[in-house]
Enzyme design. Structure first.
Site, PDB file in Angstrom:
ATOM      1  N   LYS A  22       3.189  -1.311 -16.694  1.00 54.82           N
ATOM      2  CA  LYS A  22       2.673  -1.797 -15.405  1.00 54.82           C
ATOM      3  C   LYS A  22       2.612  -3.327 -15.391  1.00 54.82           C
ATOM      4  CE  LYS A  22       0.709  -2.179 -11.500  1.00 54.82           C
ATOM      5  NZ  LYS A  22       1.410  -1.975 -10.253  1.00 54.82           N
ATOM      6  N   ARG A  46      -7.021 -10.878  -0.976  1.00 50.31           N
ATOM      7  CA  ARG A  46      -7.348 -11.333  -2.323  1.00 50.31           C
ATOM      8  C   ARG A  46      -6.252 -12.296  -2.795  1.00 50.31           C
ATOM      9  NH1 ARG A  46      -8.894  -5.455  -4.855  1.00 50.31           N
ATOM     10  NH2 ARG A  46      -7.399  -4.749  -3.282  1.00 50.31           N
ATOM     11  N   CYS A  54      -2.849  -7.982  -7.196  1.00 50.95           N
ATOM     12  CA  CYS A  54      -2.167  -7.562  -8.430  1.00 50.95           C
ATOM     13  C   CYS A  54      -1.461  -8.689  -9.178  1.00 50.95           C
ATOM     14  CB  CYS A  54      -1.182  -6.445  -8.114  1.00 50.95           C
ATOM     15  SG  CYS A  54      -2.039  -4.953  -7.583  1.00 50.95           S
ATOM     16  N   THR A 112      -4.879  -0.630 -13.332  1.00 52.55           N
ATOM     17  CA  THR A 112      -4.033  -1.451 -14.200  1.00 52.55           C
ATOM     18  C   THR A 112      -4.905  -2.016 -15.320  1.00 52.55           C
ATOM     19  OG1 THR A 112      -2.670  -2.011 -12.301  1.00 52.55           O
ATOM     20  CG2 THR A 112      -2.497  -3.460 -14.231  1.00 52.55           C
ATOM     21  N   PHE A 151       2.334   2.199  -9.018  1.00 51.43           N
ATOM     22  CA  PHE A 151       3.302   1.173  -8.605  1.00 51.43           C
ATOM     23  C   PHE A 151       3.381   1.005  -7.096  1.00 51.43           C
ATOM     24  CE2 PHE A 151       4.636   2.639 -12.801  1.00 51.43           C
ATOM     25  CZ  PHE A 151       4.772   1.429 -13.465  1.00 51.43           C
ATOM     26  N   LEU A 152       2.447   1.639  -6.347  1.00 54.09           N
ATOM     27  CA  LEU A 152       2.558   1.533  -4.886  1.00 54.09           C
ATOM     28  C   LEU A 152       2.393   0.090  -4.424  1.00 54.09           C
ATOM     29  CD1 LEU A 152      -0.528   1.041  -3.701  1.00 54.09           C
ATOM     30  CD2 LEU A 152      -0.715   3.488  -4.002  1.00 54.09           C
ATOM     31  N   LYS A 153       3.026  -0.199  -3.272  1.00 53.69           N
ATOM     32  CA  LYS A 153       2.916  -1.529  -2.682  1.00 53.69           C
ATOM     33  C   LYS A 153       1.999  -1.439  -1.464  1.00 53.69           C
ATOM     34  CE  LYS A 153       7.440  -1.659  -1.876  1.00 53.69           C
ATOM     35  NZ  LYS A 153       7.905  -0.454  -2.563  1.00 53.69           N
ATOM     36  N   ILE A 210      13.601 -12.538  -4.320  1.00 57.47           N
ATOM     37  CA  ILE A 210      13.977 -13.923  -4.629  1.00 57.47           C
ATOM     38  C   ILE A 210      13.791 -14.806  -3.387  1.00 57.47           C
ATOM     39  CG2 ILE A 210      15.489 -13.434  -6.606  1.00 57.47           C
ATOM     40  CD1 ILE A 210      17.887 -13.738  -4.647  1.00 57.47           C
ATOM     41  N   TYR A 211      12.801 -14.425  -2.576  1.00 59.22           N
ATOM     42  CA  TYR A 211      12.499 -15.272  -1.418  1.00 59.22           C
ATOM     43  C   TYR A 211      11.551 -16.384  -1.823  1.00 59.22           C
ATOM     44  CZ  TYR A 211      14.723 -12.000   1.743  1.00 59.22           C
ATOM     45  OH  TYR A 211      15.638 -11.234   2.384  1.00 59.22           O
TER      46      TYR A 211
HETATM   47  N1  LIG Z   1      -3.937  -2.642  -4.582  1.00 56.71           N
HETATM   48  C1  LIG Z   1      -2.725  -2.425  -5.080  1.00 56.71           C
HETATM   49  O1  LIG Z   1      -1.698  -2.663  -4.426  1.00 56.71           O
HETATM   50  C2  LIG Z   1      -2.558  -1.843  -6.454  1.00 56.71           C
HETATM   51  C3  LIG Z   1      -1.308  -1.328  -6.840  1.00 56.71           C
HETATM   52  C4  LIG Z   1      -1.168  -0.785  -8.114  1.00 56.71           C
HETATM   53  C5  LIG Z   1      -2.245  -0.790  -8.986  1.00 56.71           C
HETATM   54  N2  LIG Z   1      -3.438  -1.317  -8.609  1.00 56.71           N
HETATM   55  C6  LIG Z   1      -4.552  -1.274  -9.551  1.00 56.71           C
HETATM   56  O2  LIG Z   1      -5.410  -0.180  -9.187  1.00 56.71           O
HETATM   57  C7  LIG Z   1      -6.767  -0.514  -9.440  1.00 56.71           C
HETATM   58  C8  LIG Z   1      -7.568  -0.385  -8.163  1.00 56.71           C
HETATM   59  O3  LIG Z   1      -7.096  -1.351  -7.243  1.00 56.71           O
HETATM   60  P1  LIG Z   1      -7.520  -1.333  -5.693  1.00 56.71           P
HETATM   61  O4  LIG Z   1      -6.736  -2.410  -5.033  1.00 56.71           O
HETATM   62  O5  LIG Z   1      -7.449   0.057  -5.179  1.00 56.71           O
HETATM   63  O6  LIG Z   1      -9.067  -1.782  -5.825  1.00 56.71           O
HETATM   64  P2  LIG Z   1     -10.163  -1.813  -4.683  1.00 56.71           P
HETATM   65  O7  LIG Z   1     -11.050  -2.948  -5.024  1.00 56.71           O
HETATM   66  O8  LIG Z   1      -9.540  -1.723  -3.335  1.00 56.71           O
HETATM   67  O9  LIG Z   1     -10.968  -0.437  -4.914  1.00 56.71           O
HETATM   68  C9  LIG Z   1     -11.712  -0.152  -6.044  1.00 56.71           C
HETATM   69  C10 LIG Z   1     -12.839   0.825  -5.657  1.00 56.71           C
HETATM   70  O10 LIG Z   1     -13.485   1.271  -6.844  1.00 56.71           O
HETATM   71  C11 LIG Z   1     -14.849   1.438  -6.544  1.00 56.71           C
HETATM   72  N3  LIG Z   1     -15.638   1.532  -7.780  1.00 56.71           N
HETATM   73  C12 LIG Z   1     -15.985   0.530  -8.637  1.00 56.71           C
HETATM   74  N4  LIG Z   1     -16.690   1.044  -9.676  1.00 56.71           N
HETATM   75  C13 LIG Z   1     -16.766   2.377  -9.482  1.00 56.71           C
HETATM   76  C14 LIG Z   1     -17.363   3.455 -10.207  1.00 56.71           C
HETATM   77  N5  LIG Z   1     -17.995   3.235 -11.351  1.00 56.71           N
HETATM   78  N6  LIG Z   1     -17.240   4.698  -9.714  1.00 56.71           N
HETATM   79  C15 LIG Z   1     -16.598   4.925  -8.555  1.00 56.71           C
HETATM   80  N7  LIG Z   1     -16.010   3.956  -7.824  1.00 56.71           N
HETATM   81  C16 LIG Z   1     -16.103   2.696  -8.272  1.00 56.71           C
HETATM   82  C17 LIG Z   1     -15.166   0.244  -5.663  1.00 56.71           C
HETATM   83  O11 LIG Z   1     -16.370   0.426  -4.938  1.00 56.71           O
HETATM   84  C18 LIG Z   1     -13.919   0.191  -4.780  1.00 56.71           C
HETATM   85  O12 LIG Z   1     -14.086   0.962  -3.607  1.00 56.71           O
HETATM   86  C19 LIG Z   1      -6.750  -1.921 -10.041  1.00 56.71           C
HETATM   87  O13 LIG Z   1      -6.713  -1.824 -11.441  1.00 56.71           O
HETATM   88  C20 LIG Z   1      -5.449  -2.491  -9.524  1.00 56.71           C
HETATM   89  O14 LIG Z   1      -4.928  -3.500 -10.365  1.00 56.71           O
HETATM   90  C21 LIG Z   1      -3.621  -1.831  -7.354  1.00 56.71           C
END
Ligand SMILES: NC(=O)c1ccc[n+]([C@@H]2O[C@H](COP(=O)([O-])OP(=O)(O)OC[C@H]3O[C@@H](n4cnc5c(N)ncnc54)[C@H](O)[C@@H]3O)[C@@H](O)[C@H]2O)c1
Length: 438
Positions: free
Chosen positions: A210, A334, A266, A121, A155-157, A256-257
């Site tokens: 997003k 988080r 996120c 994102t 967009f996964l949850k 709306i909870y």
């Molecule tokens: N978690 C969610 O539900 C969700 C949903 C939609 C979008 N997103 C977005 O997706 C992105 C990732 O989120 P996440 O929750 O999976 O993060 P996360 O922190 O769980 O995972 C990120 C991974 O990236 C690795 N990393 C960092 N720098 C790197 C590099 N240079 N090369 C290779 N790997 C590297 C880290 O070691 C870590 O394992 C974010 O931008 C987040 O906003 C997350």
């Protein structure tokens, strides 16, 4: 198709495993050597329902590999997905250092045409920063190679991530290049069978989509929490109000909870990042800032209720806390409301005894250490406790044995941060019951 995924966290690991499941050859690369070692040993570093078996099948078929070797990763995939973290910077804006580090690695290593797909994102305009970073690295090498940068927000949850990836509501592709759009269409084809879910648009609109989605959902929650606080003061019941407004199809029942605030990796960071982008545009986002403020305040609501119940004296009080994860079915903590609550309780001199079905290790390792006590079963938290506080609505907390709870607690009081219990039932059993907005 050959796919490389940078980042093996919640998004990268799910994306990689699900793409391997439908026959693609996927290499997942991460800079966290410990994580890659665990994945190569068959361990899943996060809790996500259904993920373990998909990863296992991928590994057994030889179609899903994990590495720290950037050269191997970049030479593998036509598609180079970026799924690394974009945490908030000090001013709330998205920290793009991981995304740009990946772009640089790709530019330094690629030897063929590559489609770089941004799944992290990121603020509007990031695709063009990624493009410049790759171009600069290529120029430094004195190499000319064609590549495309596409936005494909995820967009996964968490808690339903595998299902969401396999049966998405929509797949947003931001690109001006029809050929790249077609290649991504064919990559997503197995998840797009009964009706077309692909929405192709320009890159900047995809990036904003997003943030718009998360900001809208966070707004619904903060709106409802604001109303809950009002309902409480006005002698109304927010749960009845919820049913009353949800019945209007223009409003709907989803999201709306009322509760003790939203958390996770996120909503908080994305609302702040969008507000920071708005500031940079010289157009302060009044509504987004209010959404965030309401949420900060909401995370204090349970602590305030508990404190006033005990007349402001929590010294020598022990509270049993059910639920640490920011929501059920994940171990992600988080920005979890439980952390804010535990800090407030400890500050006031209370002892906290916590249980969560999946997030205890995460809590110990990254949040509270041994400043709180942990137990292996929900009922064990209650022995000798002065109150029960519910923070995360895991299914296993929904129908507990209230007689046992009453017998274990020093005084029968329940603070329900997710409004999952019935006031009528609990009061009939002799409990004092406090919920949100009623
Ligand atoms: N978690 C969610 O539900 C969700 C949903 C939609 C979008 N997103 C977005 O997706 C992105 C990732 O989120 P996440 O929750 O999976 O993060 P996360 O922190 O769980 O995972 C990120 C991974 O990236 C690795 N990393 C960092 N720098 C790197 C590099 N240079 N090369 C290779 N790997 C590297 C880290 O070691 C870590 O394992 C974010 O931008 C987040 O906003 C997350």
């Amino acid at each position: 198709m050959k796919v490389t995924i940078f980042g093996s966290g919640y998004v990268g690991l799910v994306t990689g495993a699900c793409l391997a499941e439908t026959g693609n050859h996927v290499v997942c690369v991460d800079i966290d050597a410990d994580k890659i070692e665990r994945l190569n040993a068959g361990e899943i570093p996060i809790y996500e329902p259904g993920l373990e078996s998909v990863v296992q099948r991928g590994r057994e078929s030889g179609r899903l590999k994990f590495t720290t070797d950037i050269q191997e990763a970049v030479s593998h995939g036509l598609f180079q997905f970026i799924a690394v973290g974009t945490p908030p910077d000090e001013d709330g804006s998205a920290d793009l250092s991981h995304v740009l580090a990946v772009a640089k690695s790709i530019g330094e290593t690629m030897t063929d045409y590559r489609i770089v797909v941004d799944k992290s994102t990121v603020p509007v305009g990031t695709a063009s920063l990624v493009q410049k970073e790759i171009q600069a690295a290529l120029e430094k090498r004195g190499t000319e190679l064609e590549f495309d940068v596409v936005s494909n927000p995820e967009f996964l949850k968490e808690g339903a991530a595998v299902d969401d990836f396999m049966k998405p509501d929509r797949v947003v592709i931001g690109t001006d290049n029809p050929r790249t759009a077609e290649l991504l269409r064919s990559l997503y084809e197995p998840y797009n069978r009964n009706h077309d879910r692909l929405i192709v648009m320009d890159v900047r609109s995809a990036e904003l989509t997003k943030y718009a989605a998360n900001a809208m959902l966070a707004t619904k929650i903060s709106f409802m929490n604001e109303l809950a606080n009002l309902a409480e003061r006005m002698g109304a019941d927010i749960d009845q109000v919820r049913i009353g407004i949800g019945s209007d199809p223009r409003i709907g029942y989803h999201f709306i909870y009322p509760g003790c605030g939203y958390g996770g990796s996120c909503f908080p960071k994305d609302v702040k990042a969008l507000a920071a982008s708005a500031d940079q545009q010289g157009f302060p986002a009044t509504l987004l800032k209010a959404v965030e403020q309401v949420n900060q305040r909401q995370k204090q609501v349970l602590a305030n209720k508990i404190s006033s119940y005990f007349d402001g004296d929590l010294q020598d009080k022990t509270v049993a806390l059910w639920g640490l994860a920011f929501k059920p079915n994940t171990d992600d903590m988080r920005e979890a409301p439980a952390v804010v609550l535990m800090e407030a309780l400890l500050e006031a001199g209370a002892t906290v005894c916590a249980f969560d079905p999946e997030a205890i290790e995460e809590c110990k390792k990254n949040h509270m250490g041994d400043r709180v006590d942990y137990v292996d079963a929900p009922m064990d938290a209650l022995k000798g406790a002065d109150a029960l506080i519910l923070v995360t609505e895991w299914n296993e907390f929904r129908r507990p044995d209230f007689d046992r709870i009453k017998a274990s607690l020093k005084q029968p009081v329940v603070f329900d941060g997710r409004n999952i219990y019935s006031r009528k039932t609990l009061e009939k059993l002799g409990f004092d019951y406090y919920a949100i907005g009623m």
